[in-house]
Design a protein around this motif. Structure first.
Motif, mmCIF file in Angstrom:
data_model
loop_
_atom_site.group_PDB
_atom_site.id
_atom_site.type_symbol
_atom_site.label_atom_id
_atom_site.label_comp_id
_atom_site.label_asym_id
_atom_site.label_seq_id
_atom_site.Cartn_x
_atom_site.Cartn_y
_atom_site.Cartn_z
ATOM 1 N N ILE A 58 0.838 -1.212 0.000
ATOM 2 C CA ILE A 58 0.000 0.000 0.000
ATOM 3 C C ILE A 58 0.870 1.257 0.000
ATOM 4 O O ILE A 58 0.648 2.200 -0.770
ATOM 5 N N VAL A 59 1.900 1.256 0.874
ATOM 6 C CA VAL A 59 2.793 2.423 0.967
ATOM 7 C C VAL A 59 3.565 2.618 -0.332
ATOM 8 O O VAL A 59 3.661 3.744 -0.863
ATOM 9 N N ALA A 60 4.144 1.510 -0.865
ATOM 10 C CA ALA A 60 4.950 1.614 -2.088
ATOM 11 C C ALA A 60 4.101 2.090 -3.256
ATOM 12 O O ALA A 60 4.530 2.940 -4.049
ATOM 13 N N MET A 61 2.874 1.533 -3.387
ATOM 14 C CA MET A 61 2.008 1.945 -4.480
ATOM 15 C C MET A 61 1.735 3.451 -4.406
ATOM 16 O O MET A 61 1.818 4.167 -5.408
ATOM 17 N N HIS A 62 1.440 3.950 -3.201
ATOM 18 C CA HIS A 62 1.082 5.368 -3.056
ATOM 19 C C HIS A 62 2.240 6.278 -3.439
ATOM 20 O O HIS A 62 2.084 7.209 -4.252
ATOM 21 N N TYR A 63 3.413 6.036 -2.867
ATOM 22 C CA TYR A 63 4.501 6.985 -3.077
ATOM 23 C C TYR A 63 5.155 6.835 -4.443
ATOM 24 O O TYR A 63 5.707 7.806 -4.964
ATOM 25 N N ILE A 64 5.082 5.615 -5.038
ATOM 26 C CA ILE A 64 5.524 5.503 -6.435
ATOM 27 C C ILE A 64 4.546 6.249 -7.334
ATOM 28 O O ILE A 64 4.933 6.946 -8.284
ATOM 29 N N GLY A 65 3.233 6.122 -7.025
ATOM 30 C CA GLY A 65 2.220 6.859 -7.783
ATOM 31 C C GLY A 65 2.393 8.356 -7.669
ATOM 32 O O GLY A 65 2.201 9.100 -8.637
ATOM 33 N N MET A 66 2.759 8.824 -6.481
ATOM 34 C CA MET A 66 3.000 10.257 -6.303
ATOM 35 C C MET A 66 4.215 10.697 -7.111
ATOM 36 O O MET A 66 4.243 11.784 -7.694
ATOM 37 N N ASP A 67 5.231 9.829 -7.120
ATOM 38 C CA ASP A 67 6.443 10.164 -7.858
ATOM 39 C C ASP A 67 6.205 10.183 -9.360
ATOM 40 O O ASP A 67 6.990 10.770 -10.112
ATOM 41 N N ALA A 68 5.107 9.513 -9.798
ATOM 42 C CA ALA A 68 4.798 9.478 -11.229
ATOM 43 C C ALA A 68 4.193 10.802 -11.715
ATOM 44 O O ALA A 68 4.031 11.009 -12.928
ATOM 45 N N MET A 69 3.834 11.680 -10.798
ATOM 46 C CA MET A 69 3.231 12.967 -11.187
ATOM 47 C C MET A 69 4.258 13.864 -11.888
ATOM 48 O O MET A 69 5.373 14.066 -11.397
ATOM 49 N N ILE A 70 3.870 14.357 -13.057
ATOM 50 C CA ILE A 70 4.707 15.295 -13.817
ATOM 51 C C ILE A 70 4.040 16.658 -13.764
ATOM 52 O O ILE A 70 2.928 16.849 -14.290
ATOM 53 N N HIS A 79 -3.633 6.568 2.160
ATOM 54 C CA HIS A 79 -3.608 7.487 1.021
ATOM 55 C C HIS A 79 -3.817 8.937 1.471
ATOM 56 O O HIS A 79 -3.011 9.832 1.148
ATOM 57 N N TYR A 80 -4.870 9.171 2.230
ATOM 58 C CA TYR A 80 -5.199 10.559 2.572
ATOM 59 C C TYR A 80 -4.271 11.121 3.653
ATOM 60 O O TYR A 80 -4.026 12.328 3.707
ATOM 61 N N THR A 81 -3.737 10.222 4.495
ATOM 62 C CA THR A 81 -2.709 10.699 5.426
ATOM 63 C C THR A 81 -1.444 11.039 4.657
ATOM 64 O O THR A 81 -0.769 12.048 4.939
ATOM 65 N N GLY A 82 -1.114 10.204 3.666
ATOM 66 C CA GLY A 82 0.048 10.482 2.824
ATOM 67 C C GLY A 82 -0.119 11.756 2.030
ATOM 68 O O GLY A 82 0.837 12.533 1.847
ATOM 69 N N MET A 83 -1.336 12.010 1.547
ATOM 70 C CA MET A 83 -1.578 13.258 0.835
ATOM 71 C C MET A 83 -1.445 14.454 1.775
ATOM 72 O O MET A 83 -0.966 15.536 1.403
ATOM 73 N N GLY A 84 -1.873 14.246 3.040
ATOM 74 C CA GLY A 84 -1.737 15.324 4.020
ATOM 75 C C GLY A 84 -0.279 15.612 4.329
ATOM 76 O O GLY A 84 0.076 16.737 4.718
#
Length: 664
Positions: free
Chosen positions: A117-129, A187-192
């Motif tokens: 769950i953690v890896a998916m979230h932060y890799i997904g965040m890193d995918a943002m251009i 997810h939402y804590t990570g976004m925060g």
């Protein structure tokens, strides 16, 4: 930089996470119940749904996320984020495959699910251009990871605890809700915890980001639905049939039996009837396996009529069937067994063949909780074998007496393995007497077992066990060696009479009987004619040509061969001239009612036949002078029985020899 959420889409993301979790956990629940390729199918299916659910929730959450700038996504990293969630789900479900898992493995599976769950979230965040840089609040970042780990562990704990209990489906929903909270909370804590930095505000261009995410999430949700519904359909209509129904009879199989026990555990009294067909192997061997399968199919059809809401029939393998009766008592089970036996033994018409077959049924009755399940099945199996021992085509209800006999049998089987090493066997000798010459004719060597706890164990009890386990081979070798050694000792004292030893078919099957006999004779320096080996009629059922060849080689040494218990076996008199023997031993049943004219005629016919074949005749079971008179009158002059002496130890035989006159 400021951002906000569309709370309708946030609610949708939470719902998707919970539904995907429930679907994935349900699919994963099949893993521990299946075997082989089925297990791999459910493992991959559950991992795909779980991984896709985690991924889709994240990007639905990103659809709810609004900033004042243009955002695009790196396709490679986006796909990598999905792969991370899939692999983590696969590892977590793989660890939890066994029916029983340790606390450590449960903790490990929760750890890997949280990692995914953690890896998916932060890799997904890193995918943002985008024209902004990211940083994270370390405290909130750590909190998001803790939420993922703890909630994943709690969800898996609840699910594994109740995955095999259909009545606890609401707890599975709780597991899914907790898992959904793990995904969304992380997810939402990570976004925060995420901080965006950009020098100037820009108006967001909705088209590119929304379409990309919308298409990706839509496809992923379709994947989840397709895999979930496809797995459900396959489970109910294909795998269910393959895994839980017998392909020949269409009856429930052993897997369904196990599931039945899992779902019906209680203190309810249950009747288990274990049915085994009596002559099935003979039919299979003579007519072929295809005819055997057709016969099994017909038996299955007949057993179907005994299925109702309180009774179920299972084919558990080969020619074995199990009938389970709810709320059962002894009398009810016995009445059902009688009806089943009556149905099974009726004639079968199989491709022009009229086949007759019977069954033996063992019955056990008791509660059906998990600890007693194996005992119930074992007791029914034990009772079934008792029914076969009693003559087949009957049923037997398990009781304490049968249980004690089975325990004794198992104990004797275990002790037989060390009895020879511990010198618990001894040889008893029973004399044979020549009435015409009034002199000793020879001895028969009989093995006896003096058990340290049970005392003298009857040969009729331990010989069948020794035959079954193969221990009869070293026992017989030991008897031959001792008999030859004792015969030589008597010869040195002037008693030159042959000693006979009973052989087991196992000795012929070992392939070295000739070498054994030759070695013992040379070792003891005993004349071959002083050793006689006894076989039984039933031995010729195995491999007549091979037995004949081995007997010819043994007789070429000068060793005599006799056929013991003649008249009680299964061989045809028509092949008697082919079997290389020297003597026929009439079974003791011929001395029962020997005074009747019919018994006279039978014995006289055997003696005349033996005379024409140049065979000696010895009568067993001679216990009184009346037996001697009738047998002498019919032309039989060599006799063995309690009248002349019971089986005796060597010391008793030596004493008997000193008191027995040369003539009588």
């Amino acid at each position: 930089m400021e951002y906000n959420y569309n709370y309708y889409i946030v609610a949708l993301s939470v719902l998707i996470a919970i539904l995907a979790s429930y679907a994935a956990l349900n699919i994963a629940g099949k893993i521990s119940q299946e075997n082989g390729k089925n297990k791999i199918f459910w493992l991959l299916g559950g991992s795909l749904v779980m991984g896709s659910g985690i991924w889709s929730m994240h990007f639905i959450g990103m659809l709810a996320f609004h900033t004042h700038m243009t955002v695009k996504y790196d396709i490679g990293l986006t796909l990598l984020s999905m792969l991370a969630s899939f692999i983590a789900s696969f590892i977590a479900f793989y660890i939890t495959m066994p029916v029983v898992i340790s606390p450590f493995k449960l903790l490990l599976s929760g750890f890997f699910m949280g990692i995914g769950i953690v890896a998916m979230h932060y890799i997904g965040m890193d995918a943002m251009i985008m024209d902004a840089s990211l940083s994270y609040d370390k405290g909130l970042w750590a909190l998001s990871a803790v939420i993922a780990f703890l909630a994943s562990y709690a969800a898996l704990f609840l699910f594994i605890r109740f995955r095999n209990q259909t009545q606890a489906s609401w707890l599975k929903w709780w597991s899914a809700i907790i898992m959904g909270i793990a995904i969304c909370g992380m997810h939402y804590t990570g976004m925060g915890a995420t901080k965006f930095y950009h020098p100037t505000d820009m108006v967001m261009e909705h088209g590119s980001i929304n379409l990309f995410l919308l298409y990706g999430v839509t496809i992923t949700i379709f994947i989840i639905l397709f895999v979930s519904w496809g797995a459900l359909f396959l489970d109910r209509h294909v795998l269910e049939k393959m895994a839980y129904l017998d392909t020949i009879t269409g009856l429930p199989n052993r897997n369904e039996m196990n599931r039945f026990f899992n779902e019906q555990m209680s203190d309810e009294s249950l009747g288990v009837l274990f049915l085994d067909l009596d002559q099935f192997k003979t039919i299979n061997d003579t007519l072929g396996h295809d005819k055997g399968d057709l016969l099994i199919q017909e038996v299955g059809i007949r057993l179907r009529k005994f299925i109702n809401e309180n009774q179920q029939v299972f084919r558990i393998g080969g020619d074995e069937f199990l009938i389970i009766v709810k709320h059962c008592e002894g009398k009810q089970a016995e009445q059902l067994a009688e009806k089943i036996l009556e149905s099974v033994k009726k004639v079968y018409l199989i491709e022009g063949n009229q086949l007759y077959i019977t069954g033996s049924i063992g019955i056990s009755i008791g509660p059906i909780n998990r600890s007693d399940r194996s005992i119930l099945l074992k007791n029914a199996d034990t009772a079934m074998y008792k029914a076969k021992e009693l003559g087949k085509n009957r049923y037997c209800l398990y009781d304490d007496k049968i249980g004690k006999a089975e325990i004794r049998k198992m104990e004797l089987e275990k002790d037989l393995l060390v009895a020879l090493e511990n010198n618990q066997f001894y040889v008893a000798y029973q004399p044979k007497w020549n009435v015409r010459k009034n002199s000793l004719y020879g001895f028969e060597a009989l093995v006896r077992w003096e058990h340290p706890r049970h005392g003298i164990v009857s040969p009729g009890e331990f010989i069948p066990i020794a035959e079954k386990t193969g221990v009869i081979i070293p026992i017989t070798k030991w008897v031959i060696e001792n008999a030859c050694q004792q015969c030589k000792a008597w010869q040195d004292k002037g008693v030159t009479q042959a000693v006979s030893v009973n052989l087991s078919i196992r000795l012929f099957q070992s392939g070295n009987l000739y070498e054994l006999v030759q070695h013992v004779l040379e070792k003891e320096n005993l004349a071959p004619h002083l050793l006689e080996l006894e076989i039984t009629e039933s031995m010729v059922l195995y491999d007549l040509d091979d037995i004949i060849l081995q007997l010819q080689r043994i007789r070429s040494l000068g060793v005599r061969v006799s056929m013991d218990d003649f008249g009680t076996g299964y061989s045809s008199i028509g092949i008697l001239d082919r079997i290389p023997i020297d003597t026929l031993k009439l079974d003791r049943l011929f001395t029962v009612d020997i005074e009747t004219s019919k018994k006279h005629a039978i014995i006289n016919a055997i003696i005349l036949m033996a005379k024409d074949l140049k065979l000696d005749v010895i009568a067993e079971g001679v216990e009184n002078e009346e037996h001697i008179a009738y047998l002498t009158q019919l032309g039989c002059y060599v006799m063995q029985g309690f009248y002349y002496g019971k089986p005796m130890k060597v010391e008793e035989v030596n004493k008997w020899l000193t008191t027995m006159p040369v003539t009588r």
